[in-house]
Design a protein around this motif. Structure first.
Motif, PDB file in Angstrom:
ATOM      1  N   GLY A  86      27.041 -16.941  -2.080  1.00  0.00           N
ATOM      2  CA  GLY A  86      25.900 -15.717  -2.325  1.00  0.00           C
ATOM      3  C   GLY A  86      26.083 -14.767  -1.541  1.00  0.00           C
ATOM      4  O   GLY A  86      26.600 -13.574  -1.746  1.00  0.00           O
TER       5      GLY A  86
ATOM      6  N   HIS B 109      24.795 -28.307   0.418  1.00  0.00           N
ATOM      7  CA  HIS B 109      24.766 -26.833   1.151  1.00  0.00           C
ATOM      8  C   HIS B 109      24.757 -26.992   2.471  1.00  0.00           C
ATOM      9  O   HIS B 109      23.924 -27.674   3.285  1.00  0.00           O
ATOM     10  CB  HIS B 109      23.432 -26.053   0.623  1.00  0.00           C
ATOM     11  CG  HIS B 109      23.724 -24.525   0.676  1.00  0.00           C
ATOM     12  ND1 HIS B 109      23.917 -24.054   1.863  1.00  0.00           N
ATOM     13  CD2 HIS B 109      23.748 -23.531  -0.213  1.00  0.00           C
ATOM     14  CE1 HIS B 109      23.971 -22.800   1.699  1.00  0.00           C
ATOM     15  NE2 HIS B 109      23.932 -22.295   0.638  1.00  0.00           N
TER      16      HIS B 109
ATOM     17  N   ARG C 257      22.612 -33.709  -5.543  1.00  0.00           N
ATOM     18  CA  ARG C 257      22.526 -32.850  -4.140  1.00  0.00           C
ATOM     19  C   ARG C 257      22.446 -34.005  -3.020  1.00  0.00           C
ATOM     20  O   ARG C 257      21.623 -34.675  -2.807  1.00  0.00           O
ATOM     21  CB  ARG C 257      21.600 -31.816  -4.289  1.00  0.00           C
ATOM     22  CG  ARG C 257      21.235 -31.060  -3.026  1.00  0.00           C
ATOM     23  CD  ARG C 257      21.933 -30.089  -2.639  1.00  0.00           C
ATOM     24  NE  ARG C 257      21.603 -29.382  -1.617  1.00  0.00           N
ATOM     25  CZ  ARG C 257      20.809 -27.939  -1.722  1.00  0.00           C
ATOM     26  NH1 ARG C 257      20.379 -27.763  -2.969  1.00  0.00           N
ATOM     27  NH2 ARG C 257      20.417 -27.467  -0.512  1.00  0.00           N
TER      28      ARG C 257
HETATM   29  C1  LIG Z   1      21.300 -20.193  -1.604  1.00  0.00           C
HETATM   30  C2  LIG Z   1      22.071 -21.100  -2.274  1.00  0.00           C
HETATM   31  C3  LIG Z   1      23.416 -20.707  -2.195  1.00  0.00           C
HETATM   32  C4  LIG Z   1      24.076 -19.404  -1.733  1.00  0.00           C
HETATM   33  O1  LIG Z   1      23.967 -19.654  -0.162  1.00  0.00           O
HETATM   34  P1  LIG Z   1      24.602 -18.468   0.498  1.00  0.00           P
HETATM   35  O2  LIG Z   1      24.395 -18.956   2.085  1.00  0.00           O
HETATM   36  O3  LIG Z   1      23.981 -17.401   0.458  1.00  0.00           O
HETATM   37  O4  LIG Z   1      25.998 -18.545   0.233  1.00  0.00           O
HETATM   38  C5  LIG Z   1      24.192 -21.430  -3.062  1.00  0.00           C
HETATM   39  N1  LIG Z   1      23.916 -22.526  -3.823  1.00  0.00           N
HETATM   40  C6  LIG Z   1      22.699 -23.085  -3.520  1.00  0.00           C
HETATM   41  C7  LIG Z   1      22.232 -24.340  -4.222  1.00  0.00           C
HETATM   42  C8  LIG Z   1      21.625 -22.312  -2.690  1.00  0.00           C
HETATM   43  O5  LIG Z   1      20.220 -22.711  -2.728  1.00  0.00           O
END
Ligand SMILES: *Cc1c(COP(=O)(O)O)cnc(C)c1O
Length: 381
Positions: free
Chosen positions: A255, A179, A137
């Motif tokens: 998500g 992310h 990551r």
């Molecule tokens: C929270 C999270 C997501 C989802 O993020 P969204 O903004 O809801 O699309 C995806 N991957 C990781 C590692 C996360 O912590």
């Protein structure tokens, strides 16, 4: 008793609910999932932390979602109970040894990490199986996101490079992920982040077995947010530039994008004080996100037989607990004659809602009503 409701108006007319309700729309989850699968040239892994209710997981699986990004052993057990064929990716960069060992026993093979010690832990928990996929990551800018998620996880580029090389030297295929922050409203953030991830891999002399661009894809709250297509194209442009003809796994972890359209929250006004509406749910219930993302969610008055023609005014929403954090100041536009006893629907609240609901002040668990289905179901949050 069986119900068939298609709208909040129908729910209010028939039930006049005095408790807050999550109105679940599995057909919207199926639609969002089908669209993501159509657009994305790789694997779409739903981020379970956003909403882990079985009705939603089932809808996503029905639409063809097979991959799931999980953050805890509890999510792993939940998903496997609902979708036995699921392919799970354990993407929390810090995990308990016994949880990783159980996950491995349950078939999980992808594990995120952002420091050397966690890679050692992954090796220990998986019996040194070199067939697993550790995923580094990397930290990337989160400044284009409404909800930045940086500051806790992700190493810098130089460390990502070192970790990629280290894992490769130990005989692993290794992936990279990031992310950009949740509700990211700039598609170019995906270009910048994918560039950083690929640059770290090139510096390490490693072709990543997986490039996972995480989540963050924005829900169309206003309608002018960048599309999923644009975000994916931006990431792909960077990947194709750095690794032409890339043959590894290209993955995303949406998500909010999949869950938000799949529910709304129906609340009742208990008291009006000027332009403040005291409602029967709030920060400690289904509406925590309204605190962190004010004036984002569409909101409307639900008066089935007497729609208001009065001009809108700006309102603050206050939740039902006695804690002063429990305010969602918006401002939210509603007809100026909104009053005690009215119902309000807060739309696009299927993400980060029921998962965050607490029982603070003794309030009961979330009631969920499934719309567009032949039956009403009650599901614990
Ligand atoms: C929270 C999270 C997501 C989802 O993020 P969204 O903004 O809801 O699309 C995806 N991957 C990781 C590692 C996360 O912590």
């Amino acid at each position: 008793m069986t119900h068939r409701f298609l709208t909040a108006e129908a729910v209010v007319s028939a039930l006049r609910p005095i408790e807050p309700l999550l109105l679940s729309r599995p057909h919207e989850a199926r639609r969002a999932a089908a669209e993501a699968l159509r657009v994305f040239p790789g694997d779409v892994a739903y981020a379970v932390k956003v909403c882990d209710r079985p009705d939603l997981l089932e809808a996503l699986a029905e639409a063809g979602i097979r991959h799931f990004d999980v953050a805890s052993i509890h999510e792993i057990r939940t998903v496997q109970a609902v979708v036995p064929e699921a392919v799970l990716h354990y993407m929390n960069p810090v995990k308990r040894l016994d949880h990783m060992a159980e996950a491995y026993g349950r078939g999980v093979r992808t594990f995120a990490f952002d420091c050397e010690r966690e890679l050692d832990k992954i090796a220990e928990a998986t019996g040194d199986d070199r067939g697993i996929l550790p995923v580094v990551r990397i930290a990337v800018p989160n400044d284009r996101a409404k909800l930045p998620l940086d500051g806790k996880f992700g190493c810098d580029g130089a460390e990502a490079s070192r970790l990629l090389r280290l894992a490769a030297t130990r005989g692993y295929r290794v992936g990279i992920t990031f992310h950009v922050g949740s509700q990211c409203e700039d598609a170019e953030a995906y270009f910048v982040a994918t560039e950083m991830a690929c640059a770290a891999a090139l510096d390490a002399g490693v072709v990543p077995a997986m490039v996972d661009i995480g989540g963050g894809f924005p829900t169309a709250f206003r309608g002018d947010e960048p599309s999923f297509v644009a975000c994916v194209a931006a990431a792909r442009r960077a990947l194709d530039h750095r690794f032409p003809h890339y043959r590894g796994v290209f993955q995303c972890e949406p998500g909010r994008l999949l869950a938000a359209p799949a529910a709304s929250v129906l609340v009742r006004v208990e008291l009006r004080k000027g332009t403040t509406l005291h409602i029967n749910d709030g920060y400690y219930g289904l509406l925590g996100e309204l605190k962190w993302m004010p004036s984002v969610h569409p909101i409307r008055l639900v008066r089935p037989n007497a729609p208001s023609r009065i001009a809108a005014a700006a309102f603050a929403l206050h939740g039902p607990t006695c804690d002063s954090i429990d305010t969602m100041d918006g401002p939210y536009p509603l007809p100026d004659d909104v009053c005690e006893g009215d119902w309000i629907e807060i739309e696009l609240t299927g993400a980060y809602s029921s998962v965050l609901a607490s029982r603070f002040n003794g309030f009961p668990e979330t009631e969920v009503l499934v719309l567009g289905e032949m039956r009403a179901v009650r599901v614990a949050a």
